[in-house]
Motif scaffolding. Structure first.
Motif, PDB file in Angstrom:
ATOM      1  N   GLY A 151      52.686  32.039  41.344  1.00 52.39           N
ATOM      2  CA  GLY A 151      51.307  31.853  41.760  1.00 52.39           C
ATOM      3  C   GLY A 151      50.361  32.828  41.093  1.00 52.39           C
ATOM      4  N   LEU A 152      49.148  32.879  41.587  1.00 51.25           N
ATOM      5  CA  LEU A 152      48.103  33.709  41.002  1.00 51.25           C
ATOM      6  C   LEU A 152      47.291  34.331  42.126  1.00 51.25           C
ATOM      7  CD1 LEU A 152      47.313  34.131  37.968  1.00 51.25           C
ATOM      8  CD2 LEU A 152      45.456  32.520  38.366  1.00 51.25           C
ATOM      9  N   LEU A 153      47.172  35.648  42.102  1.00 48.96           N
ATOM     10  CA  LEU A 153      46.457  36.390  43.139  1.00 48.96           C
ATOM     11  C   LEU A 153      45.140  36.893  42.568  1.00 48.96           C
ATOM     12  CD1 LEU A 153      47.039  37.310  46.085  1.00 48.96           C
ATOM     13  CD2 LEU A 153      47.902  39.452  45.140  1.00 48.96           C
ATOM     14  N   LEU A 154      44.025  36.643  43.284  1.00 48.43           N
ATOM     15  CA  LEU A 154      42.695  37.031  42.812  1.00 48.43           C
ATOM     16  C   LEU A 154      42.064  38.025  43.778  1.00 48.43           C
ATOM     17  CD1 LEU A 154      43.170  33.775  42.176  1.00 48.43           C
ATOM     18  CD2 LEU A 154      40.873  33.968  41.230  1.00 48.43           C
ATOM     19  N   GLY A 155      41.485  39.087  43.231  1.00 46.87           N
ATOM     20  CA  GLY A 155      40.822  40.091  44.060  1.00 46.87           C
ATOM     21  C   GLY A 155      40.566  41.368  43.276  1.00 46.87           C
ATOM     22  N   ARG A 156      40.210  42.441  43.989  1.00 40.79           N
ATOM     23  CA  ARG A 156      39.893  43.716  43.335  1.00 40.79           C
ATOM     24  C   ARG A 156      41.058  44.704  43.336  1.00 40.79           C
ATOM     25  NH1 ARG A 156      37.022  46.491  46.073  1.00 40.79           N
ATOM     26  NH2 ARG A 156      36.534  45.271  47.939  1.00 40.79           N
ATOM     27  N   PRO A 165      36.461  43.748  38.707  1.00 47.76           N
ATOM     28  CA  PRO A 165      35.993  45.143  38.746  1.00 47.76           C
ATOM     29  C   PRO A 165      35.435  45.493  40.123  1.00 47.76           C
ATOM     30  CG  PRO A 165      35.114  43.973  36.826  1.00 47.76           C
ATOM     31  CD  PRO A 165      35.719  42.929  37.712  1.00 47.76           C
ATOM     32  N   ASN A 166      35.592  46.738  40.504  1.00 46.18           N
ATOM     33  CA  ASN A 166      35.010  47.192  41.766  1.00 46.18           C
ATOM     34  C   ASN A 166      33.509  46.956  41.749  1.00 46.18           C
ATOM     35  OD1 ASN A 166      37.457  48.093  42.819  1.00 46.18           O
ATOM     36  ND2 ASN A 166      37.237  50.117  41.903  1.00 46.18           N
ATOM     37  N   GLY A 167      32.995  46.467  42.870  1.00 44.73           N
ATOM     38  CA  GLY A 167      31.571  46.184  42.972  1.00 44.73           C
ATOM     39  C   GLY A 167      31.189  44.767  42.586  1.00 44.73           C
ATOM     40  N   THR A 168      32.172  43.938  42.203  1.00 46.76           N
ATOM     41  CA  THR A 168      31.857  42.542  41.891  1.00 46.76           C
ATOM     42  C   THR A 168      31.339  41.853  43.150  1.00 46.76           C
ATOM     43  OG1 THR A 168      33.628  42.473  40.228  1.00 46.76           O
ATOM     44  CG2 THR A 168      32.746  40.364  40.988  1.00 46.76           C
ATOM     45  N   PRO A 169      30.175  41.218  43.095  1.00 47.99           N
ATOM     46  CA  PRO A 169      29.564  40.626  44.297  1.00 47.99           C
ATOM     47  C   PRO A 169      30.490  39.647  45.023  1.00 47.99           C
ATOM     48  CG  PRO A 169      28.016  40.584  42.465  1.00 47.99           C
ATOM     49  CD  PRO A 169      29.341  41.002  41.895  1.00 47.99           C
ATOM     50  N   GLY A 170      30.683  39.886  46.315  1.00 54.54           N
ATOM     51  CA  GLY A 170      31.383  38.942  47.179  1.00 54.54           C
ATOM     52  C   GLY A 170      32.887  38.954  47.132  1.00 54.54           C
ATOM     53  N   VAL A 171      33.502  39.773  46.262  1.00 56.47           N
ATOM     54  CA  VAL A 171      34.949  39.722  46.065  1.00 56.47           C
ATOM     55  C   VAL A 171      35.639  40.808  46.893  1.00 56.47           C
ATOM     56  CG1 VAL A 171      36.837  39.845  44.407  1.00 56.47           C
ATOM     57  CG2 VAL A 171      34.659  38.782  43.753  1.00 56.47           C
ATOM     58  N   SER A 172      36.615  40.395  47.703  1.00 57.76           N
ATOM     59  CA  SER A 172      37.390  41.327  48.520  1.00 57.76           C
ATOM     60  C   SER A 172      38.550  41.905  47.717  1.00 57.76           C
ATOM     61  CB  SER A 172      37.939  40.616  49.762  1.00 57.76           C
ATOM     62  OG  SER A 172      36.893  40.129  50.569  1.00 57.76           O
ATOM     63  N   TYR A 219      34.616  28.792  43.454  1.00 56.05           N
ATOM     64  CA  TYR A 219      34.084  30.126  43.197  1.00 56.05           C
ATOM     65  C   TYR A 219      34.547  31.101  44.269  1.00 56.05           C
ATOM     66  CZ  TYR A 219      30.090  28.849  46.311  1.00 56.05           C
ATOM     67  OH  TYR A 219      29.292  28.447  47.348  1.00 56.05           O
ATOM     68  N   VAL A 220      34.593  32.358  43.862  1.00 53.89           N
ATOM     69  CA  VAL A 220      35.187  33.425  44.667  1.00 53.89           C
ATOM     70  C   VAL A 220      34.087  34.315  45.217  1.00 53.89           C
ATOM     71  CG1 VAL A 220      36.771  35.393  44.629  1.00 53.89           C
ATOM     72  CG2 VAL A 220      37.290  33.346  43.280  1.00 53.89           C
ATOM     73  N   GLY A 221      33.818  34.180  46.508  1.00 54.07           N
ATOM     74  CA  GLY A 221      32.863  35.051  47.179  1.00 54.07           C
ATOM     75  C   GLY A 221      31.409  34.744  46.892  1.00 54.07           C
ATOM     76  N   ASP A 222      31.064  34.647  45.634  1.00 58.04           N
ATOM     77  CA  ASP A 222      29.680  34.459  45.205  1.00 58.04           C
ATOM     78  C   ASP A 222      29.643  33.389  44.109  1.00 58.04           C
ATOM     79  OD1 ASP A 222      26.829  36.022  45.223  1.00 58.04           O
ATOM     80  OD2 ASP A 222      27.313  35.352  43.193  1.00 58.04           O
ATOM     81  N   PRO A 223      28.623  32.545  44.068  1.00 58.90           N
ATOM     82  CA  PRO A 223      28.566  31.484  43.046  1.00 58.90           C
ATOM     83  C   PRO A 223      28.601  32.007  41.618  1.00 58.90           C
ATOM     84  CG  PRO A 223      26.975  31.045  44.787  1.00 58.90           C
ATOM     85  CD  PRO A 223      27.517  32.414  45.047  1.00 58.90           C
ATOM     86  N   SER A 224      28.389  33.302  41.432  1.00 61.18           N
ATOM     87  CA  SER A 224      28.446  33.851  40.069  1.00 61.18           C
ATOM     88  C   SER A 224      29.883  34.024  39.575  1.00 61.18           C
ATOM     89  CB  SER A 224      27.716  35.199  40.022  1.00 61.18           C
ATOM     90  OG  SER A 224      28.340  36.152  40.875  1.00 61.18           O
TER      91      SER A 224
END
Length: 232
Positions: A151-156, A165-172, A219-224
């Motif tokens: 699988g694939l894990l997405l996050g900070r 990267p740390n501080g990416t909008p909306g990403v846990s 999208y992850v957390g934020d539409p960006s």
């Protein structure tokens, strides 16, 4: 599952106390039951109306209990807990809270997950090594990540395969993942703070995997932070 599908499924499993029932199956049938009850109640001033309402309630006693039984199975609980409803007030409230919760992801001791079982195989995916996700916007724009058997894990967090990267909008720290269930790729939000969304704005229920296929966007957390699933 649609309203009509739920009603058809409950009646086709009229006295079936085995297996599991999705949350939508249970609550759509409850809605159907009360709508019909309300309609028949309009004719209680007639003898025929009283008889029809009585027959309807009698005919639905078994399927109501059966779908509640299977709904509890979906939560990993014994169907016997349906008897909590016999306890005045407190029992009904506890049972209501349980029945409103999402089912256990994956198979449990009562059978396969009805969500997974109903998910069609993703077109063009014959093995768990033929799916990738491409970052369309965000800090990793243009990068493509292969979804292997693990699988694939997405996050900070540092242990994420797709590390933001740390501080990416909306990403846990631990945001979402793509995993495989019976050869079907599934997107699962890991109880993130700002959520995981499909391209049309639908938010994934936390810890409740949803099937995906090549061409799907999310999208992850934020539409960006947009991604697209691609074959290969």
């Amino acid at each position: 599952m649609t309203f009509i599908q739920a009603v058809e499924r409950v009646y086709s499993h009229y006295a079936d106390f085995n297996g599991r029932a999705r949350r939508s199956e249970y609550w759509y049938f409850i809605l159907f039951y009360y709508l019909v009850t309300a309609a028949l109640s309009l004719f209680l001033f007639t003898q025929a109306g009283i008889v029809l309402l009585g027959l309807f309630n009698l005919a639905n006693l078994v399927p109501l209990l059966a779908v509640c039984w299977r709904r509890l199975h979906d939560l990993g609980r014994s169907g016997v807990w349906a008897l909590l409803g016999l306890i005045p007030l407190v029992g009904g409230v506890v049972l209501l809270i349980w029945l409103a919760q999402p089912g256990q992801p994956g198979p449990n001791q009562y059978g396969p997950d009805p969500v997974y079982r109903q998910a069609p195989p993703a077109p063009g995916l014959a093995a768990t090594s033929l799916l990738s996700v491409k970052c369309l916007t965000g800090p990793m724009q243009g990068q493509t990540f292969s979804v292997g058997s693990a699988g694939l894990l997405l996050g900070r967090r540092p242990d994420c395969h797709v590390r933001f990267p740390n501080g990416t909008p909306g990403v846990s720290g631990l945001h979402c993942r793509i995993c495989w269930r019976q050869g079907v790729p599934m997107l699962e939000d890991l109880n993130s703070t700002h959520g995981t969304f499909f391209a049309d704005g639908r938010r994934l229920p936390p810890n409740y995997p949803q099937p995906i296929a090549p061409g799907d966007r999310f999208y992850v957390g934020d539409p960006s932070n947009r991604f697209q699933c691609i074959a290969g």
